[in-house]
Structures are given as C-alpha cells and as structure tokens.
Scaffold this motif. Structure first.
Motif, PDB file in Angstrom:
ATOM      1  N   ASP A 266      14.327   4.055  18.595  1.00 43.74           N
ATOM      2  CA  ASP A 266      12.858   4.055  18.586  1.00 43.74           C
ATOM      3  C   ASP A 266      12.254   5.365  19.082  1.00 43.74           C
ATOM      4  O   ASP A 266      11.172   5.365  19.657  1.00 43.74           O
ATOM      5  N   MET A 267      12.963   6.435  18.882  1.00 43.44           N
ATOM      6  CA  MET A 267      12.438   7.736  19.307  1.00 43.44           C
ATOM      7  C   MET A 267      11.975   8.528  18.086  1.00 43.44           C
ATOM      8  O   MET A 267      12.547   8.415  17.009  1.00 43.44           O
ATOM      9  N   ILE A 268      10.925   9.318  18.304  1.00 38.69           N
ATOM     10  CA  ILE A 268      10.544  10.315  17.304  1.00 38.69           C
ATOM     11  C   ILE A 268      10.593  11.657  18.013  1.00 38.69           C
ATOM     12  O   ILE A 268       9.746  11.955  18.855  1.00 38.69           O
ATOM     13  N   TYR A 269      11.599  12.441  17.713  1.00 31.41           N
ATOM     14  CA  TYR A 269      11.781  13.720  18.383  1.00 31.41           C
ATOM     15  C   TYR A 269      10.990  14.807  17.668  1.00 31.41           C
ATOM     16  O   TYR A 269      10.705  14.698  16.474  1.00 31.41           O
ATOM     17  N   ASP A 270      10.672  15.856  18.415  1.00 31.63           N
ATOM     18  CA  ASP A 270      10.206  17.077  17.773  1.00 31.63           C
ATOM     19  C   ASP A 270      11.427  17.763  17.191  1.00 31.63           C
ATOM     20  O   ASP A 270      12.512  17.705  17.780  1.00 31.63           O
ATOM     21  N   GLU A 271      11.234  18.426  16.071  1.00 32.20           N
ATOM     22  CA  GLU A 271      12.375  19.100  15.461  1.00 32.20           C
ATOM     23  C   GLU A 271      13.029  20.078  16.445  1.00 32.20           C
ATOM     24  O   GLU A 271      14.244  20.255  16.455  1.00 32.20           O
ATOM     25  N   SER A 272      12.195  20.674  17.303  1.00 33.79           N
ATOM     26  CA  SER A 272      12.716  21.673  18.235  1.00 33.79           C
ATOM     27  C   SER A 272      13.628  21.072  19.306  1.00 33.79           C
ATOM     28  O   SER A 272      14.369  21.784  19.963  1.00 33.79           O
ATOM     29  N   GLU A 273      13.566  19.747  19.475  1.00 31.28           N
ATOM     30  CA  GLU A 273      14.417  19.108  20.480  1.00 31.28           C
ATOM     31  C   GLU A 273      15.852  18.940  19.988  1.00 31.28           C
ATOM     32  O   GLU A 273      16.755  18.662  20.781  1.00 31.28           O
ATOM     33  N   LEU A 274      16.049  19.059  18.684  1.00 30.48           N
ATOM     34  CA  LEU A 274      17.378  18.851  18.117  1.00 30.48           C
ATOM     35  C   LEU A 274      18.163  20.170  18.120  1.00 30.48           C
ATOM     36  O   LEU A 274      17.561  21.222  17.979  1.00 30.48           O
ATOM     37  N   PRO A 275      19.469  20.148  18.242  1.00 31.56           N
ATOM     38  CA  PRO A 275      20.299  18.966  18.435  1.00 31.56           C
ATOM     39  C   PRO A 275      20.302  18.505  19.887  1.00 31.56           C
ATOM     40  O   PRO A 275      20.145  19.313  20.790  1.00 31.56           O
TER      41      PRO A 275
ATOM     42  N   PRO B  82       9.751  16.733  11.298  1.00 31.03           N
ATOM     43  CA  PRO B  82       9.993  18.119  10.889  1.00 31.03           C
ATOM     44  C   PRO B  82       8.725  18.936  11.130  1.00 31.03           C
ATOM     45  O   PRO B  82       7.639  18.444  10.871  1.00 31.03           O
ATOM     46  N   THR B  83       8.884  20.151  11.628  1.00 33.06           N
ATOM     47  CA  THR B  83       7.705  20.944  11.972  1.00 33.06           C
ATOM     48  C   THR B  83       6.838  21.160  10.738  1.00 33.06           C
ATOM     49  O   THR B  83       7.321  21.521   9.675  1.00 33.06           O
ATOM     50  N   GLY B  84       5.533  20.896  10.895  1.00 30.20           N
ATOM     51  CA  GLY B  84       4.598  21.082   9.805  1.00 30.20           C
ATOM     52  C   GLY B  84       4.591  19.957   8.795  1.00 30.20           C
ATOM     53  O   GLY B  84       3.864  20.013   7.820  1.00 30.20           O
ATOM     54  N   VAL B  85       5.378  18.903   9.032  1.00 23.69           N
ATOM     55  CA  VAL B  85       5.422  17.776   8.116  1.00 23.69           C
ATOM     56  C   VAL B  85       4.936  16.533   8.855  1.00 23.69           C
ATOM     57  O   VAL B  85       5.196  16.369  10.033  1.00 23.69           O
TER      58      VAL B  85
END
Length: 428
Positions: free
Chosen positions: A246-255, A374-377
């Motif tokens: 149930d998480m929505i990460y920022d793309e920058s948090e990955l990996p 995803p950034t910008g999406v």
RNA sequence: GGUGGGGUGGCCGAGUGGCCGAAGGCGCUCCCCUGCUAAGGGAGUAACGGGUUUAUAGCCUGUUCGAGGGUUCGAAUCCCUCCUCCACCGCCA
C-alpha cells in the motif's frame, strides 16, 4: 498475481507460457467464467446506477415536499433485484480470485525450458575444491565431536529437525550472520532492518505464501475470535517485502534495498525422508535476506546485482560454489527468473543450495499494491520486487565446517571471520 | 487490561442522512508576472475496477472516507463487531 489482462486478452499465450513450468491453465473454463463475469458485472452495475439516480430523485422530490411513498415502494423491488445480482457477482468474483491467486508467475524469456532440477543450467563455478588427504567427515560428525552440535538435546526439547548449538560453534554461527549483515550494509548499500517474526495473513498473501502454501508454515493459535492467527515467517522476505504494501513511492526513492537477519520457520511438509541428517533441512534456521524494491525497467539488472551480493559472501569466505539458473519447471511460484547459488559440500561430494535470488517482477507488487509515481506522470505504476538469500546461515555453517576441516577434526576459521571470533584461528 | 479521543485524497485537515468523491491548505503539473533568486497571480490535480475503443485518449458507469456487517429509497455521516493510533491509569522485560 498475474495482470488480469493477460487472462482476458492473451489467455492462450499465457497458458502456453505457464505450461512451460508445468502449470495447466484451463483456458476454456477461464473464458467461460470471464464471460459470465462480464455480463453479471454489467447488469449489477446498471442496477446500481439506476438506484443511485433514483435515490437522488427521491431526495429532490422530498425536498420539494412531494409525497414519495410510491417512489419508495418501486425502489424496494429494484433493491431486491440488485441484491440478487450482487450476490451472484460476488460469488463469481471470489471464484475467479481464488483461481487467479493460484496461478504462478510467467517465466522471463531468458529462462531455460525444462522440467525439474535436471533442467537447470550451470552458469559459472567459483573457487577450487580443497584436496583432502584424509577421509572427510560430514558436519554432523565434526560438530558432535567438537561438542558444538547437539542434535539429541534438540530432539528432547522440540523434536527432529531442530538444533542446539554450543560454545565456539554457536559463536561461529553468530559470527557468520554478523559478517553477512555487515558486508551487505557496509559494502552493498542495504539498510539493516529488525522485523516481526510473526506476521498476519495479509502479509502472507502479499508475498504469495497464501493461499497456496499455508501447509509449509507454522501457525499460531487463533489470536482473535474470527480465528485468524499469525504465522511464523518462513523467510524475512515476508516482512521486508511487505514494507512496501500500500505504498506509493516517489521515483527518486527507488531502489529500496533492505536486509535483515532472522530465524526462519518451515514445516517442511512433503519432504519426509529428505536430508534428515544434519543441518541442511531444519524447521528453524537463520538467514540473512536481501530485498530490493525497484523501478520495473531495472529489475533484471537488479537480479544480477543481488545475486552478486550473495556471491560475494561465498567468495569472501573462500567457499567453492556454482551459480545455476533455474529452468521454467523448477522455479518458485512467484519468480520470473531465479539464480541459485550452490555451495560445495565435501562430505556429500556435491553442490547444495545456499542462496536463491529471484526477480519477482510485478507479481507480488500487484497483490501488495506497491507502486511508485514516475516523475512527471500522474498515474502510479507497480514496482518490481526482488529477494535473495545472502546467505542461509545454517547451511553456510555446514559449508565452513566441512570445507575447513583438518585431519585431526579441528576446524580452521575463515580469515574474515577471525575478528568476529576474538582472533581465534581454529576451533578444537 | 481500564477510561477517553481519533483513523477522510500524495500529505495535512474540514465535514453528523441527499446539493459530498468530499471545503481549505501543503505538495505536484501547466501558464502568467518578475534582471536572477525569493515572493506573487491564474488553471489543473484521488485510487482502483468494468463497458465501449487500435488506445494506459475520449465517453458511459461502478466501488472506495481504517476493515467487516447492519439500518435506510439513499450512509464519510446512524447502529454493531473488529483492527489500529494517541492520551491517562494499571501491569510488565
């Protein structure tokens, strides 16, 4: 969980892929259920829509002070119809969910076709097996002679497939886990985690132990009135991977790269008579687990990386091993691709699995609702999850005892572990 | 374990039966303004599913306000059970 679209739009191709791993998908049944689902869903939703709009009208009418008793009566009938349709639909939806929860993941195209262990392909070997100029003993004889492995006490206390360790061997076992954890956190960029060993059913469903593999787990007695107890983890994969539920990460948090050293508990149902001697197959064993949550385009890269991290432990311990890619028929339920690392076990004159590293793709992420933006999406997308043992500690102990044994029954301590053993160079 | 108060969108936070998928703020996206930066003005911005479709476009539609039940023509709002968080008390390593 596979993408339901695969089962609707490309069912034959999906079935073909599943067949390579020995899973038979009943295409005709699926198509039939799917068609029923569609019509049922449309009818119930139409009824719901009608109820919604007419309820709204009633609201407006009553506000205007009009008499609404006849309108209400009509709605009663519609309600009955709706209830009946709903009931049918939820029953069917549950049936479909049960079926699709039991469908394994699709193998990646790079996975070799094959039926069982025999179809696995050796990728590489590392290290040179030591030439012993005496008759090698297995870890059971070595450990018992040194007073460090006590199978008898374990049987008394718990039963077969448990172990009591004592003294320097207990310490060596602890040192191995410490060493692995330090390597992965200091050199490989993982964050160390301390996690619950008892987990709920949602977590087990998320990492696909449930609904199919409940028999392999040790369950506690019902903790609530409903009878839903908790289960002992079969691997730290369960708590670690469920961190992302149930998480929505920022793309920058990955990996996200996390690791934990935990005991693991497995009932080993269905393995009676296999590996009954020694530490290879126990109900309780320690493991250092590596988990990565990654961008979907990076997951196969990450699989190579996570495997290399596990390999590094073996290299540093100077233990000969080989790397194997599992074939379609031998892979675990949730994997798209798996590398096994097998360590050399002298007394068995063979390689034995000591690590298994898998790219699970979006299979667990779909159940976990683990996503990133995803950034910008605008739309969140499913992440990919990976897990690997880095390594199974008990089996590593077996490998150290047997590969480092001396003619007089003493055990040499691998160089990298000596600081952990207070500078000791030998046991015995 | 006891008592009291909470759980609402990416985040914070209003909302006690229909006009609420939900005010306001933050964040984000786009535009304007502005030597640069900072500040300012405007517009947009929930998730998931189904149908239609070449389409993850559009259109139609459903579900979701901690979870599950119930009352009602209609529930974020009322009732029941459970989970969970916070505060205080008790207990405990």
């Amino acid at each position: 969980m596979l993408d339901p679209k695969f089962l609707r739009n490309d069912i034959q191709e999906t079935a073909n892929k599943l067949a390579t791993r020995g899973f038979v998908l009943d295409v005709e049944l699926m198509n039939q259920l799917e068609e029923q689902r569609k019509t049922l869903q449309v009818t119930t939703e139409t009824l719901q829509s009608e109820r919604n709009s007419r309820s709204k009208e009633i609201g407006l009418a009553s506000k205007r002070g009009e008499d609404i008793t006849s309108l209400r009566l009509e709605m009663g009938k519609l309600g009955e119809e709706l209830d009946a349709a709903k009931e049918q639909f939820t029953a069917l939806a549950e049936q479909l969910k049960n079926i699709s929860s039991a469908i394994p993941n699709l193998p990646h195209e790079s996975v070799p076709l094959g039926q069982g262990e025999a179809g696995n392909i050796e990728i590489s070997t590392w290290g040179s097996r030591k030439e012993f100029d005496f008759e090698v003993k297995d870890h059971v004889d070595l450990g018992e002679a040194l007073g460090g492995l006590d199978f008898k006490s374990a049987v008394k206390i718990s039963g077969s497939r448990f172990i009591v360790m004592q003294g320097q061997i207990a310490k060596l076992h602890r040192s191995l886990a410490q060493y692995m954890l330090n390597l992965h956190t200091n050199e490989h960029g993982y964050t160390e985690m301390y996690v619950p060993l008892l987990v709920n059913a949602d977590s087990l469903f998320g990492t696909t132990q449930l609904p199919k593999f409940g028999d392999d787990l040790f369950n506690t007695k019902p903790a609530t009135e409903e009878g839903i107890g908790m289960s002992l983890i079969p691997s730290a994969e369960v708590p670690l991977t469920n961190m992302s539920r149930d998480m929505i990460y920022d793309e920058s948090e990955l990996p996200i790269k996390i690791t934990a050293h935990t005991p693991c508990f497995r009932s080993e149902a269905g393995s009676y008579g296999r590996d009954t001697r020694g530490l290879i197959r126990q109900h309780q064993f320690d493991k250092v687990e590596l988990v990565q949550i990654v961008h979907p385009e990076k997951s196969f890269e990450a699989l190579e990386e996570i495997t290399a991290h596990a390999e590094q432990v073996l290299k540093n311990l100077q233990l000969p091993y080989r790397k194997v890619v599992l074939c379609t028929g031998d892979m675990g339920f949730s994997a798209t691709k798996t590398y096994d690392l097998e360590v050399w076990v002298p007394a068995q004159n063979s390689y034995r699995e000591i690590s298994s590293c898998s790219n699970v793709g979006d299979f667990q992420a779909r159940r976990l609702q683990a996503r990133f933006r995803p950034t910008g999406v605008k739309k969140p997308e499913l992440v990919h999850t990976l897990n690997g043992s880095g390594l199974a500690v008990g089996r590593t102990l077996v490998a150290v005892l047997e590969n480092y044994q001396l003619a007089d029954g003493r055990i040499e301590i691998p160089t990298v572990l000596q600081p952990y053993m207070g500078g000791l160079t030998h046991i015995g």
